[in-house]
Design an enzyme around this catalytic site. Structure first.
Site, PDB file in Angstrom:
ATOM      1  N   ARG A 246      43.447  38.384  40.862  1.00  0.00           N
ATOM      2  CA  ARG A 246      42.212  39.016  41.316  1.00  0.00           C
ATOM      3  C   ARG A 246      41.774  40.127  40.363  1.00  0.00           C
ATOM      4  O   ARG A 246      40.580  40.268  40.068  1.00  0.00           O
ATOM      5  CB  ARG A 246      42.402  39.571  42.734  1.00  0.00           C
ATOM      6  CG  ARG A 246      41.127  40.159  43.321  1.00  0.00           C
ATOM      7  CD  ARG A 246      41.307  40.597  44.757  1.00  0.00           C
ATOM      8  NE  ARG A 246      41.238  39.480  45.665  1.00  0.00           N
ATOM      9  CZ  ARG A 246      42.140  39.192  46.594  1.00  0.00           C
ATOM     10  NH1 ARG A 246      43.199  39.941  46.728  1.00  0.00           N
ATOM     11  NH2 ARG A 246      41.995  38.154  47.389  1.00  0.00           N
ATOM     12  N   VAL A 247      42.718  40.906  39.854  1.00  0.00           N
ATOM     13  CA  VAL A 247      42.378  42.025  38.968  1.00  0.00           C
ATOM     14  C   VAL A 247      41.681  41.539  37.696  1.00  0.00           C
ATOM     15  O   VAL A 247      40.685  42.115  37.262  1.00  0.00           O
ATOM     16  CB  VAL A 247      43.631  42.855  38.608  1.00  0.00           C
ATOM     17  CG1 VAL A 247      43.330  43.827  37.482  1.00  0.00           C
ATOM     18  CG2 VAL A 247      44.113  43.624  39.822  1.00  0.00           C
TER      19      VAL A 247
END
Length: 307
Positions: A246-247
């Protein structure tokens, strides 16, 4: 309701920029603001409503301030089964997610809201859709909104799984410089004395911010992220040792939004490092710093490479 002008907030640049980035690109996934009481968190969110309302196409920008006493039915909505059976037509009782469509949902002290309710709101924010289900009957409606959560870490933590669901975050502190504090006090007192006059004085700058948001929205789909800077984003995420992917995605989305806000059609190194800070603030203490003498050390907001 006459809210204090967004442009008149002294300092707190990270807070203001994080809100603007989500206004340009809600797909970033919302912003979580950490800060002590009295650091303009609520003031900035309400001021953003004013800014967004200046655009002729969105005068009625809803701002839903979620009460901590909210129930799932109040947030999601429900289906009135007795009336549905009686009329043979689905009778929907819409919730706050419907009211917030094309606007802002603001959760003050989000860490004090029940976890499953935060989950519901984050799911709707991610999908852009809210599903109302009851007794085998379901109904969907658009739920496109800017999600803003604020919290004072001294009053409790947010579960790590929920922390990770917020796209970016900003950490703000009380101003300690006397001259800045004087400015804050003077502006607030001036506004309380004559809100309309103070707001009129800020109108030009409010319009400038509104126009920059609209321009960035138009530029955003054209912004290019090169392989070089995509790899930099991934390497920064790897160095931070954060689980999942996600990052990486959020750094890329945020860097493109930063470029659009600056009026550029290409992401640069500065965008990647600034985006990484926003994306990693609430996920790790390992915030990457740009190398010495890197262009990332310089302010890039005034560049207009697409001219």
């Amino acid at each position: 309701i006459p809210y204090f002008p967004f442009s008149a907030i002294v300092g707190q640049e990270k807070l203001k920029e994080a809100l603007i980035l989500n206004a340009i690109n809600p797909a970033i996934g919302g912003v979580l603001i950490f800060g002590e009481k009295g650091t303009a968190k609520s003031t900035a969110v309400r001021g953003l409503k004013n800014i967004l309302g200046l655009n002729a196409s969105s005068h009625d920008v809803p701002l839903v301030e979620l009460p901590l006493s909210a129930t799932e039915e109040m947030i999601v909505g429900t289906i009135n089964i007795p009336n549905t059976l009686k009329t043979e037509k689905i009778q929907i009782e819409y919730g706050l997610l419907h009211k917030a469509n094309n606007g802002i949902i603001y959760i003050d002290e989000v860490n004090l809201l029940e976890d499953h309710l935060v989950d519901v709101i984050l799911d709707a924010a991610a999908m852009g859709v809210n599903r109302i289900e009851r007794e085998g009957i379901s109904h969907e409606h658009p739920a496109n909104f800017i999600l803003v959560g604020t919290m004072n870490p001294e009053e409790g933590e947010l579960r790590p799984q929920l922390l990770d669901r917020f796209g970016i975050s900003a950490k703000i502190t009380t101003e300690t410089e006397v001259t800045i504090r004087k400015q804050i006090v003077c502006r607030r007192l001036e506004w309380e004395e004559d809100k309309q006059k103070f707001s009129d004085k800020c109108h030009q700058e409010e319009n400038r911010i509104s126009e920059s948001i609209e321009k960035a929205k138009q530029i955003l789909p054209k912004v290019v992220l090169s392989d070089k800077y995509l790899e930099l984003a991934i390497n920064l995420a790897l160095q931070a040792d954060v689980e999942g992917h996600r990052v990486d995605i959020i750094i890329c989305k945020t860097s493109k939004t930063l470029a659009a806000l600056a009026g550029r059609l290409e992401v640069n190194e500065a965008d990647i490092f600034r985006a990484a800070e926003y994306a990693l603030n609430h996920r790790t203490d390992s915030i990457p710093t740009p190398p010495p003498d890197s262009p990332a050390d310089k302010q890039t907001d005034n560049q207009t490479d697409n001219s």
